[in-house]
Design a protein around this motif. Structure first.
Motif, PDB file in Angstrom:
ATOM      1  N   VAL A   5      38.507  88.403  23.597  1.00  0.00           N
ATOM      2  CA  VAL A   5      37.854  89.019  24.743  1.00  0.00           C
ATOM      3  C   VAL A   5      36.426  88.514  24.764  1.00  0.00           C
ATOM      4  CG1 VAL A   5      37.003  91.162  25.748  1.00  0.00           C
ATOM      5  CG2 VAL A   5      39.300  91.093  24.762  1.00  0.00           C
ATOM      6  N   ALA A   6      36.082  87.736  25.799  1.00  0.00           N
ATOM      7  CA  ALA A   6      34.751  87.130  25.879  1.00  0.00           C
ATOM      8  C   ALA A   6      34.412  86.398  24.583  1.00  0.00           C
ATOM      9  CB  ALA A   6      33.693  88.178  26.218  1.00  0.00           C
ATOM     10  N   ASP A   7      35.370  85.672  24.055  1.00  0.00           N
ATOM     11  CA  ASP A   7      35.255  84.870  22.838  1.00  0.00           C
ATOM     12  C   ASP A   7      35.083  85.723  21.579  1.00  0.00           C
ATOM     13  OD1 ASP A   7      35.619  82.187  22.170  1.00  0.00           O
ATOM     14  OD2 ASP A   7      33.507  81.934  21.659  1.00  0.00           O
ATOM     15  N   ILE A   8      35.402  87.007  21.653  1.00  0.00           N
ATOM     16  CA  ILE A   8      35.426  87.879  20.480  1.00  0.00           C
ATOM     17  C   ILE A   8      36.876  87.956  20.000  1.00  0.00           C
ATOM     18  CG2 ILE A   8      34.932  90.165  19.551  1.00  0.00           C
ATOM     19  CD1 ILE A   8      32.984  90.526  21.950  1.00  0.00           C
ATOM     20  N   PRO A   9      37.180  87.541  18.764  1.00  0.00           N
ATOM     21  CA  PRO A   9      38.573  87.530  18.312  1.00  0.00           C
ATOM     22  C   PRO A   9      39.116  88.945  18.135  1.00  0.00           C
ATOM     23  CG  PRO A   9      37.161  86.160  16.919  1.00  0.00           C
ATOM     24  CD  PRO A   9      36.258  87.000  17.755  1.00  0.00           C
ATOM     25  N   ILE A  10      40.320  89.177  18.655  1.00  0.00           N
ATOM     26  CA  ILE A  10      41.003  90.449  18.451  1.00  0.00           C
ATOM     27  C   ILE A  10      42.449  90.155  18.076  1.00  0.00           C
ATOM     28  CG2 ILE A  10      39.511  91.605  20.134  1.00  0.00           C
ATOM     29  CD1 ILE A  10      41.985  91.711  22.011  1.00  0.00           C
ATOM     30  N   VAL A  11      43.137  91.178  17.552  1.00  0.00           N
ATOM     31  CA  VAL A  11      44.550  91.037  17.227  1.00  0.00           C
ATOM     32  C   VAL A  11      45.260  92.335  17.583  1.00  0.00           C
ATOM     33  CG1 VAL A  11      44.209  91.756  14.810  1.00  0.00           C
ATOM     34  CG2 VAL A  11      46.236  90.417  15.449  1.00  0.00           C
ATOM     35  N   LEU A  12      46.432  92.200  18.178  1.00  0.00           N
ATOM     36  CA  LEU A  12      47.292  93.336  18.467  1.00  0.00           C
ATOM     37  C   LEU A  12      48.437  93.326  17.477  1.00  0.00           C
ATOM     38  CD1 LEU A  12      46.626  91.930  21.633  1.00  0.00           C
ATOM     39  CD2 LEU A  12      47.025  94.361  22.013  1.00  0.00           C
ATOM     40  N   ALA A  13      48.868  94.516  17.050  1.00  0.00           N
ATOM     41  CA  ALA A  13      49.917  94.609  16.041  1.00  0.00           C
ATOM     42  C   ALA A  13      50.802  95.806  16.332  1.00  0.00           C
ATOM     43  CB  ALA A  13      49.310  94.721  14.642  1.00  0.00           C
ATOM     44  N   ARG A  14      52.113  95.603  16.212  1.00  0.00           N
ATOM     45  CA  ARG A  14      53.079  96.699  16.297  1.00  0.00           C
ATOM     46  C   ARG A  14      53.368  97.150  14.868  1.00  0.00           C
ATOM     47  NH1 ARG A  14      54.777  99.784  20.471  1.00  0.00           N
ATOM     48  NH2 ARG A  14      55.160  97.931  21.775  1.00  0.00           N
ATOM     49  N   GLY A  15      53.000  98.384  14.546  1.00  0.00           N
ATOM     50  CA  GLY A  15      53.154  98.888  13.191  1.00  0.00           C
ATOM     51  C   GLY A  15      54.591  99.187  12.820  1.00  0.00           C
ATOM     52  N   LYS A  16      54.826  99.398  11.536  1.00  0.00           N
ATOM     53  CA  LYS A  16      56.153  99.777  11.069  1.00  0.00           C
ATOM     54  C   LYS A  16      56.584 101.115  11.644  1.00  0.00           C
ATOM     55  CE  LYS A  16      55.471  97.246   6.736  1.00  0.00           C
ATOM     56  NZ  LYS A  16      55.343  97.355   5.254  1.00  0.00           N
ATOM     57  N   ASP A  17      55.603 101.939  12.041  1.00  0.00           N
ATOM     58  CA  ASP A  17      55.896 103.224  12.662  1.00  0.00           C
ATOM     59  C   ASP A  17      56.141 103.105  14.159  1.00  0.00           C
ATOM     60  OD1 ASP A  17      53.354 102.559  13.460  1.00  0.00           O
ATOM     61  OD2 ASP A  17      52.389 104.387  12.720  1.00  0.00           O
ATOM     62  N   GLY A  18      56.106 101.871  14.678  1.00  0.00           N
ATOM     63  CA  GLY A  18      56.333 101.650  16.100  1.00  0.00           C
ATOM     64  C   GLY A  18      55.092 101.735  16.953  1.00  0.00           C
ATOM     65  N   GLU A  19      53.971 102.152  16.371  1.00  0.00           N
ATOM     66  CA  GLU A  19      52.737 102.299  17.132  1.00  0.00           C
ATOM     67  C   GLU A  19      52.102 100.942  17.417  1.00  0.00           C
ATOM     68  OE1 GLU A  19      50.945 104.990  18.471  1.00  0.00           O
ATOM     69  OE2 GLU A  19      52.906 105.950  18.169  1.00  0.00           O
ATOM     70  N   LEU A  20      51.566 100.817  18.621  1.00  0.00           N
ATOM     71  CA  LEU A  20      50.835  99.608  19.004  1.00  0.00           C
ATOM     72  C   LEU A  20      49.355  99.832  18.746  1.00  0.00           C
ATOM     73  CD1 LEU A  20      50.982  96.803  20.324  1.00  0.00           C
ATOM     74  CD2 LEU A  20      50.773  97.928  22.552  1.00  0.00           C
ATOM     75  N   ARG A  21      48.738  98.904  18.018  1.00  0.00           N
ATOM     76  CA  ARG A  21      47.325  99.040  17.675  1.00  0.00           C
ATOM     77  C   ARG A  21      46.607  97.725  17.961  1.00  0.00           C
ATOM     78  NH1 ARG A  21      50.250 101.567  13.532  1.00  0.00           N
ATOM     79  NH2 ARG A  21      49.780 103.808  13.266  1.00  0.00           N
ATOM     80  N   PRO A  36      22.339  81.784  28.588  1.00  0.00           N
ATOM     81  CA  PRO A  36      23.127  82.336  27.477  1.00  0.00           C
ATOM     82  C   PRO A  36      22.732  83.766  27.121  1.00  0.00           C
ATOM     83  CG  PRO A  36      22.438  80.081  26.990  1.00  0.00           C
ATOM     84  CD  PRO A  36      21.707  80.491  28.244  1.00  0.00           C
ATOM     85  N   ALA A  37      21.469  84.127  27.338  1.00  0.00           N
ATOM     86  CA  ALA A  37      21.043  85.500  27.039  1.00  0.00           C
ATOM     87  C   ALA A  37      21.732  86.500  27.960  1.00  0.00           C
ATOM     88  CB  ALA A  37      19.526  85.618  27.169  1.00  0.00           C
ATOM     89  N   VAL A  38      21.944  86.133  29.213  1.00  0.00           N
ATOM     90  CA  VAL A  38      22.664  87.009  30.136  1.00  0.00           C
ATOM     91  C   VAL A  38      24.119  87.143  29.699  1.00  0.00           C
ATOM     92  CG1 VAL A  38      23.450  87.301  32.513  1.00  0.00           C
ATOM     93  CG2 VAL A  38      21.131  86.509  32.058  1.00  0.00           C
ATOM     94  N   PHE A  39      24.718  86.032  29.275  1.00  0.00           N
ATOM     95  CA  PHE A  39      26.102  86.086  28.808  1.00  0.00           C
ATOM     96  C   PHE A  39      26.244  87.027  27.619  1.00  0.00           C
ATOM     97  CE2 PHE A  39      29.476  84.341  26.014  1.00  0.00           C
ATOM     98  CZ  PHE A  39      30.562  84.639  26.823  1.00  0.00           C
ATOM     99  N   GLU A  40      25.292  87.012  26.699  1.00  0.00           N
ATOM    100  CA  GLU A  40      25.356  87.931  25.563  1.00  0.00           C
ATOM    101  C   GLU A  40      25.277  89.380  26.027  1.00  0.00           C
ATOM    102  OE1 GLU A  40      26.152  87.282  22.437  1.00  0.00           O
ATOM    103  OE2 GLU A  40      26.469  85.247  23.182  1.00  0.00           O
ATOM    104  N   ARG A  41      24.439  89.657  27.026  1.00  0.00           N
ATOM    105  CA  ARG A  41      24.379  91.022  27.574  1.00  0.00           C
ATOM    106  C   ARG A  41      25.694  91.387  28.235  1.00  0.00           C
ATOM    107  NH1 ARG A  41      19.653  93.763  27.871  1.00  0.00           N
ATOM    108  NH2 ARG A  41      20.442  95.003  29.599  1.00  0.00           N
ATOM    109  N   GLU A  42      26.318  90.447  28.921  1.00  0.00           N
ATOM    110  CA  GLU A  42      27.609  90.717  29.566  1.00  0.00           C
ATOM    111  C   GLU A  42      28.686  91.034  28.530  1.00  0.00           C
ATOM    112  OE1 GLU A  42      26.996  87.947  33.556  1.00  0.00           O
ATOM    113  OE2 GLU A  42      28.006  87.110  31.795  1.00  0.00           O
ATOM    114  N   ARG A  43      28.666  90.331  27.426  1.00  0.00           N
ATOM    115  CA  ARG A  43      29.638  90.636  26.366  1.00  0.00           C
ATOM    116  C   ARG A  43      29.483  92.075  25.903  1.00  0.00           C
ATOM    117  NH1 ARG A  43      31.240  86.323  21.917  1.00  0.00           N
ATOM    118  NH2 ARG A  43      29.284  86.888  20.919  1.00  0.00           N
TER     119      ARG A  43
END
Length: 376
Positions: A65-81, A30-37
């Motif tokens: 991503v590697a069990d780290i929660p992320i979220v993608l959002a299309r803004g009202k201005d049309g920008e992808l973040r 598990p220590a190697v996996f944490e370094r890989e993250r």
């Protein structure tokens, strides 16, 4: 385990000549996996979603991503973040599922973020006279697109997606891989009880195809050494595999147009865990992503995209074929992990010719974990 022990690989920088795998300890610690993250997944461009899922302002897609929660959002201005999907208050996940929203509201204490990630409102915030909401927005990620794909990178200073993708883009262009006018038809997930590196190493080589895939890949594609050609370039491992010639194909329907004049299929791989292919026939794309969850668990996500001209039979043939060889790979990969977990062998021996893609991948892992990553 101390870092010095974790990084003690039993071979020099000339690993291809020596032929050693990564230490088997690296596939279960598990220590190697944490370094890989930290050193691989938070410093590489990661495929996160399909562009079609984020077509309208307010569209949001949570993933990981590697069990780290992320979220993608299309803004009202049309920008992808893209942002880390963790509330800056107490760490609750902000967006639980995909949908269309005017804002991002944490379900725990009601903190509200804009689609631009800025903290807009805090429940009972007027009671906190020193609260500076401008300092507590969601943590941003780099985000960019290529074809139907959306990629993210935790490293805001990393080189551009186009630079990272160069070998894969060149391969896709040469092979005329269709990237436009496609839509998702089906998505399948496999859970591997194995380290992510075992799953990726398996998908990068066809040395195992004559034995593991004799009734699937071996029926419709050639599995001799000279029929599987590979080049390794920067963060791309680019392979192509010959189709069985018409006279060598068995009876039945292949997972491609049987009247094709094409002689091979492309198999571009982007470090560290993204691969796709396309079969001759109506526009199609199969996307394979291996998402690590822990040191001994990986989610394999298979997505199937098609153009409108692909009929139901063609789509189903490709999906059935992929599901069959995916099941075969699942069994093989988990067997490898069980052998590694025994702790009997310190590392394995790679063959300079048949295992060249595995060696290149292992060298990339080793370089990243020992601070020699070419991206830094």
């Amino acid at each position: 385990m101390a870092d010095g022990d974790i990084l003690a690989r039993p071979e020099s920088s000339g690993g291809l000549q020596r032929g050693a795998t990564l230490p088997f300890e690296w596939y279960r610690d598990p220590a190697v996996f944490e370094r890989e993250r930290e050193l691989i997944f938070k410093r590489s461009w990661q495929y996160a979603a399909l562009l079609e899922q984020l077509g309208e302002p307010g569209d949001t897609v949570p993933t990981s991503v590697a069990d780290i929660p992320i979220v993608l959002a299309r803004g009202k201005d049309g920008e992808l973040r893209a942002f880390v999907n963790i509330c800056r208050h107490r760490g609750h996940l902000v967006v639980p599922d995909a949908g269309n929203r005017s804002s991002l509201r944490c379900p725990y204490h009601g903190w509200i973020y804009g689609l631009d990630g800025c903290l807009k409102a805090v429940t009972r915030g007027r009671l906190e006279e020193n609260l500076d909401t401008s300092q507590w927005g969601l943590l941003p990620l780099q985000v960019d697109t290529w074809g139907p794909f959306v990629f993210v990178n935790f490293d805001l200073d990393a080189r551009s997606l186009r630079e990272w993708l160069r070998p894969v883009m060149d391969s896709a262009r040469r092979a005329r891989v269709p990237l436009d006018g496609l839509s998702l038809w089906k998505e399948t997930e496999f859970e591997f009880r194995a380290n992510w590196k075992v799953a990726v190493e398996n998908t990068l080589e066809c040395y195992h195809c004559p034995t593991i895939h004799s009734e699937t890949i071996g029926k419709w594609l050639k599995v001799t050494h000279d029929a599987f050609r590979t080049s390794c370039d920067d963060y791309g491992i680019i392979s192509e595999q010959d189709l069985q010639p018409p006279g060598r194909r068995p009876s039945g329907s292949p997972p491609y147009d049987p009247e094709t004049n094409e002689t091979c299929v492309p198999l571009p791989f982007l470090w560290p865990n993204f691969q796709f292919t396309s079969f001759p026939g109506p526009r199609n794309l199969m996307v394979f992503t291996f998402r690590p969850v822990s040191s001994d668990r990986t989610i394999g996500c298979f997505q199937y995209l098609f153009g409108d001209e692909a009929d139901e039979d063609f789509r189903q043939r490709i999906c059935d074929f992929s599901d069959q060889f995916g099941s075969e790979d699942l069994s093989a990969v988990e067997s490898v992990q069980r052998g590694i977990d025994s702790g009997i062998l310190p590392y394995g021996h790679l063959l300079p010719v048949s295992d060249i893609t595995t060696q290149y991948f292992d060298d990339l892992v080793h370089a990243a974990l020992t601070g020699k990553d070419r991206n830094r």
